[in-house]
Design a protein around this motif. Structure first.
Motif, short mmCIF file in Angstrom:
data_model
loop_
_atom_site.label_atom_id
_atom_site.label_comp_id
_atom_site.label_asym_id
_atom_site.label_seq_id
_atom_site.Cartn_x
_atom_site.Cartn_y
_atom_site.Cartn_z
N VAL A 1 -2.45 -6.27 3.65
CA VAL A 1 -2.68 -6.16 5.25
C VAL A 1 -1.50 -6.69 5.91
CG1 VAL A 1 -4.12 -6.61 7.14
CG2 VAL A 1 -4.94 -6.25 4.94
N VAL B 1 0.90 -1.19 0.08
CA VAL B 1 -0.17 0.00 0.21
C VAL B 1 0.87 1.18 -0.02
CG1 VAL B 1 -1.83 1.26 1.17
CG2 VAL B 1 -1.76 -1.07 1.18
N THR C 1 -0.61 -1.13 6.86
CA THR C 1 -2.27 -1.42 6.86
C THR C 1 -2.46 -2.19 8.11
OG1 THR C 1 -2.11 -2.96 5.36
CG2 THR C 1 -2.16 -0.72 4.62
#
Length: 107
Positions: free
Chosen positions: A87, A34, A43
């Motif tokens: 994530v 990200v 994240t």
């Protein structure tokens, strides 16, 4: 953003499930990165559910009856899914159906 924080950069960004639309995949790998403003950001999924099969059985439910597949997986399968989504950390909340169960049972 409040007037007090106007013009200041926040280290925290709140987003909905659409966040994955703006992600950039890492070159040559499957770990999604990200990137915001040219910088990789960490994240954290603060609303990730999992189920513990033995605890679920106390309520008469099964893993197969859950909304999402592999909710009982907290090992390599979940880590691979997190990598694909970009994530880094998940805060897990067990057995989402427990909110509807008697207090003595969930204790």
């Amino acid at each position: 953003m409040s007037e007090r924080n106007a013009g200041r950069k926040s280290p925290v960004i709140f987003t909905g499930c659409e966040m994955t639309n703006g992600m950039q995949a890492a070159a040559g790998g499957q770990r999604r990165q990200v990137v915001i403003g040219g910088k990789r950001v960490k994240t954290i999924d603060v609303h990730a559910h999992c189920v513990v099969p033995e605890a679920l059985a106390l309520t008469g439910e099964t893993v197969q009856g859950q909304q999402f597949p592999n909710m009982d997986e907290v090992g390599p399968v979940r880590i691979a899914a997190m990598d694909k989504q970009g994530v880094d950390i998940e805060a897990l909340s067990i057995n989402p159906s427990w909110y509807r169960q008697p207090r003595d049972l969930v204790a």
